[in-house]
Design a protein around this motif. Structure first.
Motif, PDB file in Angstrom:
ATOM      1  N   ASN A 132      21.923   8.017  41.435  1.00 17.06           N
ATOM      2  CA  ASN A 132      20.931   7.660  42.458  1.00 17.06           C
ATOM      3  C   ASN A 132      19.609   8.376  42.228  1.00 17.06           C
ATOM      4  N   GLY A 133      19.650   9.562  41.632  1.00 15.62           N
ATOM      5  CA  GLY A 133      18.431  10.317  41.372  1.00 15.62           C
ATOM      6  C   GLY A 133      17.774   9.993  40.042  1.00 15.62           C
ATOM      7  N   LYS A 134      18.378   9.121  39.247  1.00 18.16           N
ATOM      8  CA  LYS A 134      17.869   8.850  37.907  1.00 18.16           C
ATOM      9  C   LYS A 134      17.621   7.381  37.602  1.00 18.16           C
ATOM     10  N   VAL A 135      18.219   6.484  38.381  1.00 21.77           N
ATOM     11  CA  VAL A 135      18.192   5.062  38.049  1.00 21.77           C
ATOM     12  C   VAL A 135      17.432   4.280  39.121  1.00 21.77           C
ATOM     13  N   LYS A 136      16.592   3.342  38.677  1.00 14.80           N
ATOM     14  CA  LYS A 136      15.903   2.445  39.605  1.00 14.80           C
ATOM     15  C   LYS A 136      16.948   1.688  40.416  1.00 14.80           C
ATOM     16  N   ALA A 137      16.679   1.547  41.711  1.00 14.41           N
ATOM     17  CA  ALA A 137      17.650   0.909  42.603  1.00 14.41           C
ATOM     18  C   ALA A 137      18.012  -0.499  42.146  1.00 14.41           C
ATOM     19  N   ASP A 138      17.052  -1.254  41.628  1.00  9.57           N
ATOM     20  CA  ASP A 138      17.331  -2.631  41.224  1.00  9.57           C
ATOM     21  C   ASP A 138      18.070  -2.722  39.887  1.00  9.57           C
ATOM     22  N   ALA A 139      18.286  -1.590  39.237  1.00 12.18           N
ATOM     23  CA  ALA A 139      18.997  -1.567  37.959  1.00 12.18           C
ATOM     24  C   ALA A 139      20.399  -0.984  38.093  1.00 12.18           C
ATOM     25  N   LEU A 140      20.796  -0.681  39.325  1.00 13.88           N
ATOM     26  CA  LEU A 140      22.047   0.035  39.565  1.00 13.88           C
ATOM     27  C   LEU A 140      22.954  -0.766  40.482  1.00 13.88           C
ATOM     28  N   GLU A 141      24.203  -0.949  40.053  1.00 11.89           N
ATOM     29  CA  GLU A 141      25.162  -1.663  40.889  1.00 11.89           C
ATOM     30  C   GLU A 141      26.472  -0.888  40.951  1.00 11.89           C
ATOM     31  N   TYR A 142      26.917  -0.653  42.179  1.00 13.52           N
ATOM     32  CA  TYR A 142      28.214  -0.040  42.411  1.00 13.52           C
ATOM     33  C   TYR A 142      29.164  -1.139  42.854  1.00 13.52           C
ATOM     34  N   ILE A 143      30.307  -1.210  42.226  1.00 16.19           N
ATOM     35  CA  ILE A 143      31.326  -2.175  42.615  1.00 16.19           C
ATOM     36  C   ILE A 143      32.487  -1.373  43.181  1.00 16.19           C
ATOM     37  N   GLU A 144      32.568  -1.383  44.508  1.00 15.50           N
ATOM     38  CA  GLU A 144      33.621  -0.642  45.205  1.00 15.50           C
ATOM     39  C   GLU A 144      34.878  -1.509  45.191  1.00 15.50           C
ATOM     40  N   ILE A 145      35.912  -1.016  44.544  1.00 20.36           N
ATOM     41  CA  ILE A 145      37.074  -1.868  44.306  1.00 20.36           C
ATOM     42  C   ILE A 145      38.236  -1.657  45.267  1.00 20.36           C
ATOM     43  N   GLU A 146      38.207  -0.627  46.118  1.00 20.98           N
ATOM     44  CA  GLU A 146      39.413  -0.279  46.880  1.00 20.98           C
ATOM     45  C   GLU A 146      39.863  -1.342  47.870  1.00 20.98           C
ATOM     46  N   ASN A 147      38.974  -2.186  48.345  1.00 22.79           N
ATOM     47  CA  ASN A 147      39.368  -3.212  49.312  1.00 22.79           C
ATOM     48  C   ASN A 147      39.494  -4.599  48.694  1.00 22.79           C
ATOM     49  N   ARG A 148      39.390  -4.678  47.393  1.00 26.26           N
ATOM     50  CA  ARG A 148      39.503  -5.968  46.711  1.00 26.26           C
ATOM     51  C   ARG A 148      40.979  -6.329  46.522  1.00 26.26           C
ATOM     52  N   PRO A 149      41.332  -7.589  46.749  1.00 28.73           N
ATOM     53  CA  PRO A 149      42.726  -7.987  46.532  1.00 28.73           C
ATOM     54  C   PRO A 149      43.139  -7.900  45.060  1.00 28.73           C
ATOM     55  N   SER A 186      23.301  16.861  28.307  1.00 31.74           N
ATOM     56  CA  SER A 186      22.821  16.823  26.922  1.00 31.74           C
ATOM     57  C   SER A 186      21.499  16.079  26.771  1.00 31.74           C
ATOM     58  N   GLY A 187      21.087  15.357  27.814  1.00 34.33           N
ATOM     59  CA  GLY A 187      19.860  14.562  27.726  1.00 34.33           C
ATOM     60  C   GLY A 187      20.123  13.125  27.286  1.00 34.33           C
ATOM     61  N   LYS A 188      21.349  12.836  26.867  1.00 40.27           N
ATOM     62  CA  LYS A 188      21.690  11.491  26.394  1.00 40.27           C
ATOM     63  C   LYS A 188      21.556  10.453  27.503  1.00 40.27           C
ATOM     64  N   LEU A 189      21.904  10.828  28.733  1.00 42.02           N
ATOM     65  CA  LEU A 189      21.827   9.889  29.849  1.00 42.02           C
ATOM     66  C   LEU A 189      20.400   9.404  30.047  1.00 42.02           C
ATOM     67  N   ASN A 190      19.444  10.323  30.066  1.00 40.61           N
ATOM     68  CA  ASN A 190      18.043   9.931  30.238  1.00 40.61           C
ATOM     69  C   ASN A 190      17.591   8.996  29.126  1.00 40.61           C
ATOM     70  N   THR A 191      18.003   9.290  27.905  1.00 47.57           N
ATOM     71  CA  THR A 191      17.633   8.451  26.765  1.00 47.57           C
ATOM     72  C   THR A 191      18.184   7.043  26.945  1.00 47.57           C
ATOM     73  N   MET A 192      19.450   6.953  27.310  1.00 46.80           N
ATOM     74  CA  MET A 192      20.076   5.642  27.508  1.00 46.80           C
ATOM     75  C   MET A 192      19.373   4.854  28.609  1.00 46.80           C
ATOM     76  N   LEU A 193      19.045   5.523  29.706  1.00 45.76           N
ATOM     77  CA  LEU A 193      18.387   4.843  30.828  1.00 45.76           C
ATOM     78  C   LEU A 193      16.988   4.378  30.457  1.00 45.76           C
ATOM     79  N   LYS A 194      16.262   5.192  29.709  1.00 42.86           N
ATOM     80  CA  LYS A 194      14.906   4.800  29.261  1.00 42.86           C
ATOM     81  C   LYS A 194      14.967   3.615  28.324  1.00 42.86           C
TER      82      LYS A 194
END
Length: 107
Positions: free
Chosen positions: A36-53, A93-101
């Motif tokens: 949430n602190g690193k990714v643009k909101a429109d580029a981030l999707e959470y799929i909550e699976i606990e209530n899915r059949p 390691s900084g890899k996350l920022n690189t991947m997101l950029k």
């Protein structure tokens, strides 16, 4: 299972940052807090699976494609990053920022 495979494959392929999660999971909460602190909101999707059949089938398919059925399962730019530990390590390691950029998802 084919519907689950299609759903997961489409989300991973079409989403910039996709996290398969359970809302009550402490590891998922840590991953979400980090992203949430690193990714643009429109580029981030959470799929909550606990209530899915189809939750069990989805976790079985995630096991097949990632080697684990636990959550979170984090995908960035269509590539599997890992769970919370791997995502936190990529951040350290900084890899996350690189991947997101690279995919235009960084804040």
């Amino acid at each position: 299972m084919p519907a689950v495979q299609e759903f997961v494959d489409a989300k991973v392929k079409n989403g910039k940052v996709v996290v398969f999660s359970k809302s009550y999971c402490p590891y998922c909460k840590r991953t979400k807090s980090l992203l949430n602190g690193k990714v643009k909101a429109d580029a981030l999707e959470y799929i909550e699976i606990e209530n899915r059949p189809d939750m069990n089938e989805m976790q079985d398919y995630l096991l097949k494609i990632t080697g684990g059925r636990s959550v979170p399962r984090v995908f960035i730019g269509g590539k599997f990053v890992g769970g919370n530990d791997e995502t936190q390590a990529a951040n350290q390691s900084g890899k996350l920022n690189t991947m997101l950029k690279e995919i235009g998802a960084a804040l």
